[in-house]
Design a protein around this motif. Structure first.
Motif, PDB file in Angstrom:
ATOM      1  N   GLU A  37      44.893  43.120  43.458  1.00  0.00           N
ATOM      2  CA  GLU A  37      43.540  42.585  42.924  1.00  0.00           C
ATOM      3  C   GLU A  37      43.234  43.440  41.618  1.00  0.00           C
ATOM      4  O   GLU A  37      43.884  44.400  41.687  1.00  0.00           O
ATOM      5  N   GLY A  38      41.980  42.622  40.959  1.00  0.00           N
ATOM      6  CA  GLY A  38      41.894  43.737  39.422  1.00  0.00           C
ATOM      7  C   GLY A  38      40.381  45.014  40.633  1.00  0.00           C
ATOM      8  O   GLY A  38      40.049  43.847  42.036  1.00  0.00           O
ATOM      9  N   CYS A  39      39.584  45.034  39.231  1.00  0.00           N
ATOM     10  CA  CYS A  39      38.494  45.464  39.847  1.00  0.00           C
ATOM     11  C   CYS A  39      37.320  44.414  40.072  1.00  0.00           C
ATOM     12  O   CYS A  39      36.635  44.692  40.673  1.00  0.00           O
ATOM     13  N   GLY A  40      37.811  43.468  39.473  1.00  0.00           N
ATOM     14  CA  GLY A  40      36.970  42.201  39.060  1.00  0.00           C
ATOM     15  C   GLY A  40      35.701  42.073  38.350  1.00  0.00           C
ATOM     16  O   GLY A  40      34.893  41.214  38.263  1.00  0.00           O
ATOM     17  N   ARG A  41      35.376  43.345  38.031  1.00  0.00           N
ATOM     18  CA  ARG A  41      34.807  43.552  36.791  1.00  0.00           C
ATOM     19  C   ARG A  41      35.030  43.772  35.381  1.00  0.00           C
ATOM     20  O   ARG A  41      33.519  43.774  33.984  1.00  0.00           O
ATOM     21  N   CYS A  42      35.922  44.528  34.527  1.00  0.00           N
ATOM     22  CA  CYS A  42      36.258  44.458  33.491  1.00  0.00           C
ATOM     23  C   CYS A  42      37.086  43.206  32.706  1.00  0.00           C
ATOM     24  O   CYS A  42      36.380  42.202  32.888  1.00  0.00           O
ATOM     25  N   GLY A  43      36.807  43.398  31.431  1.00  0.00           N
ATOM     26  CA  GLY A  43      36.984  42.633  31.030  1.00  0.00           C
ATOM     27  C   GLY A  43      38.507  41.690  31.063  1.00  0.00           C
ATOM     28  O   GLY A  43      38.346  40.271  31.292  1.00  0.00           O
ATOM     29  N   PHE A  44      39.240  41.850  31.418  1.00  0.00           N
ATOM     30  CA  PHE A  44      40.146  41.434  31.446  1.00  0.00           C
ATOM     31  C   PHE A  44      40.197  40.556  32.918  1.00  0.00           C
ATOM     32  O   PHE A  44      40.442  39.096  33.412  1.00  0.00           O
ATOM     33  N   CYS A  45      39.784  41.634  34.212  1.00  0.00           N
ATOM     34  CA  CYS A  45      39.039  41.117  35.610  1.00  0.00           C
ATOM     35  C   CYS A  45      38.297  39.014  35.314  1.00  0.00           C
ATOM     36  O   CYS A  45      38.716  38.479  35.875  1.00  0.00           O
ATOM     37  N   GLN A  46      37.595  39.454  34.651  1.00  0.00           N
ATOM     38  CA  GLN A  46      36.584  38.526  34.039  1.00  0.00           C
ATOM     39  C   GLN A  46      36.857  37.692  33.340  1.00  0.00           C
ATOM     40  O   GLN A  46      37.021  36.201  33.777  1.00  0.00           O
ATOM     41  N   TYR A  93      46.518  43.247  33.888  1.00  0.00           N
ATOM     42  CA  TYR A  93      46.167  43.803  32.492  1.00  0.00           C
ATOM     43  C   TYR A  93      44.901  44.484  32.993  1.00  0.00           C
ATOM     44  O   TYR A  93      45.032  46.153  33.063  1.00  0.00           O
ATOM     45  N   CYS A  94      44.557  44.818  34.631  1.00  0.00           N
ATOM     46  CA  CYS A  94      42.838  45.655  34.585  1.00  0.00           C
ATOM     47  C   CYS A  94      43.826  46.831  34.554  1.00  0.00           C
ATOM     48  O   CYS A  94      44.620  47.387  35.739  1.00  0.00           O
ATOM     49  N   ASP A  95      42.789  47.884  34.422  1.00  0.00           N
ATOM     50  CA  ASP A  95      42.930  49.307  34.370  1.00  0.00           C
ATOM     51  C   ASP A  95      42.795  49.718  36.006  1.00  0.00           C
ATOM     52  O   ASP A  95      43.407  51.003  36.081  1.00  0.00           O
TER      53      ASP A  95
HETATM   54 ZN   LIG Z   1      39.488  44.871  36.086  1.00  0.00          ZN
END
Ligand SMILES: [Zn+2]
Ligand SMILES: [Zn+2]
Length: 334
Positions: free
Chosen positions: A88-97, A103-105
Motif C-alpha cells: 500500500e502507498g501513503c495514500g496522500r502523495c501525487g502517485f497515490c492519488q 511509485y510512492c516513496d
Molecule cells: Zn504515496
C-alpha cells in the motif's frame, strides 16, 4: 511462533521463538504456508543491498488469513492470499492519488512489516491478493514476485498478435515468461548462454532456442530476429547485443538489475526505430493475471521446495547459483 531472522550480511539466519503478532488497524495476520526465495534475497543476504537486522525476509508469501485488524472489511478469516512487495502507498502523495502506489516513496512493504519466512506475518489488507481456488501454495508463492514481474514485463512490451517474442535469460523469471508468451500465442525464441538449458527451454514451450556463443544480436538476426525482446538477464553484454537482433520498430524490455551499463549504437536505434523500455512490477492486474494463468495450468513454475528450517542451505544454494529456477520454503501448518 517460529521465525527465521536475518542477522546481518553473510551471517546465517537464526531461528527464534517470538510472540505471534497482532494485526493493527487496516492489517491482517496471515498463517504462512509457503514463502518463495527470490534473487533479490541473495542481494540482501550478501550485503549488496542494505537491510536492517534482525529482520524477517520473504516477499513471496502465501497463506491463510487468521486474524483481521480493525477496519478490514473486504477480507475474511480463512481467505487464501498472497502478499506482494508493495502492499500500500501513503495514500496522500501525487502517485497515490493517481492510484500508483508502486511509485510512492513512503510505501508499506515487507521491509517495515516483516516477510513470510515465519509461521505468521502481518500485512496491510490492501497488500493481499486472493488466490484462485485450487492453486497450490508452493506454486502460488513465486508468482508474487517473479511471476508478477514477468507479467508486467510482458504487458509493457505490448506484443501484438503474431509478434515473435525473444526471452533473454531462462532462469527464475525467464522460464515463466516463455510460458506466458506461449500462453498468448506468440512464437518464442529463448535466448540463453547455457547449453544445458536448451532442452528445458523447448519443454517450457520455446519454438527456438538460441544458445549464445559469440554475438547474441547477430545470431538472433540470423534466425530472423524478433519483434520484441524481453530481458530477464543481468548479462549486460548480451542485453546490449540483442538489440541488433530486434526487427524494425521493435522493442527491448529490460528487467535487469546490474551496475554495468548497456552499450547502445544510437544509429542502429534510429535506423530501426527501436524502443527500449524499463519494467518492474507495476499494476496489481498483472499479478491477478499470472495467478489466473497458473490456476488454468498454462504457466507452471519449476520449483525446488524446502522446509522453512532449510533457509540457510537454500540461501547458500542461491548464492552459488545452484537454484535452477525457483526455490520455495514450505511451512508446516497445523
Ligand atoms: Zn504515496
Ligand atoms: Zn523478488
Amino acid at each position: 511462533m517460529k521465525a527465521a531472522f536475518f542477522t546481518g550480511a553473510k551471517q546465517p539466519f537464526t531461528f527464534q521463538d517470538v510472540a505471534v503478532p497482532e494485526p493493527g488497524p487496516g492489517e491482517v495476520r496471515i498463517r504462512c504456508h509457503a514463502s518463495g526465495i527470490c534473487g533479490t534475497d541473495a542481494h540482501y543476504w550478501d550485503g549488496t543491498l542494505p537491510l536492517q537486522s534482525p529482520w524477517v525476509l520473504g516477499h513471496e508469501p502465501v497463506g491463510t488469513i487468521d486474524a483481521l485488524g480493525d477496519g478490514v472489511t473486504h477480507l475474511r478469516e480463512g481467505d487464501r492470499v498472497g502478499v506482494s512487495w508493495v502492499q500500500e502507498g501513503c495514500g496522500r502523495c501525487g502517485f497515490c492519488q493517481r492510484r500508483k502506489p508502486d511509485y510512492c516513496d513512503d510505501q508499506y512493504s515487507w521491509m517495515n512489516l516483516g516477510g513470510g519466512h515465519a509461521e505468521y506475518m502481518i500485512a496491510r489488507a490492501a497488500g493481499c491478493t486472493l488466490l484462485p481456488d485450487g492453486l497450490d501454495w508452493a506454486v502460488a508463492a513465486p508468482l508474487f514476485c517473479a511471476g508478477y514481474t514477468v507479467m508486467s514485463g510482458y504487458r509493457n512490451a505490448q506484443a501484438k498478435p503474431g509478434d515473435r517474442v525473444g526471452v533473454i535469460g531462462i532462469g527464475g523469471l525467464g522460464h515463466l515468461l516463455v510460458q506466458v508468451a506461449k500462453a498468448y500465442g506468440h512464437e518464442v525464441v529463448a535466448i540463453t548462454s547455457s547449453e544445458n538449458k536448451r532442452e528445458e527451454a523447448r519443454q517450457l514451450g520455446a519454438d527456438e532456442v538460441l544458445v549464445v556463443k559469440e554475438h547474441a544480436g547477430k545470431a538472433l538476426a540470423d534466425m530472423g530476429g524478433v519483434d520484441v525482446a524481453i530481458s530477464t538477464s543481468n548479462d549486460m553484454k548480451h542485453n546490449s547485443q540483442v538489440i541488433e537482433g530486434i526487427r524494425h520498430e521493435g522493442k527491448l524490455v529490460s528487467m535487469a538489475i546490474s551496475k554495468e551499463k548497456m552499450e547502445i549504437d544510437p544509429l542502429f536505434l534510429l535506423d530501426h526505430q527501436i524502443r527500449i523500455i524499463g519494467s518492474q512490477q507495476c499494476g496489481r492486474e498483472d499479478l491477478v493475471e499470472i495467478l489466473g494463468l497458473a490456476a488454468s495450468g498454462k504457466v507452471k513454475p519449476m520449483l525446488e521446495c524446502y522446509p522453512l528450517e532449510a533457509v540457510n542451505e537454500v540461501m547458500q544454494r542461491l548464492a552459488e547459483g545452484k537454484v535452477r529456477y525457483r526455490a520455495v520454503l514450505t511451512h508446516e501448518c497445523g
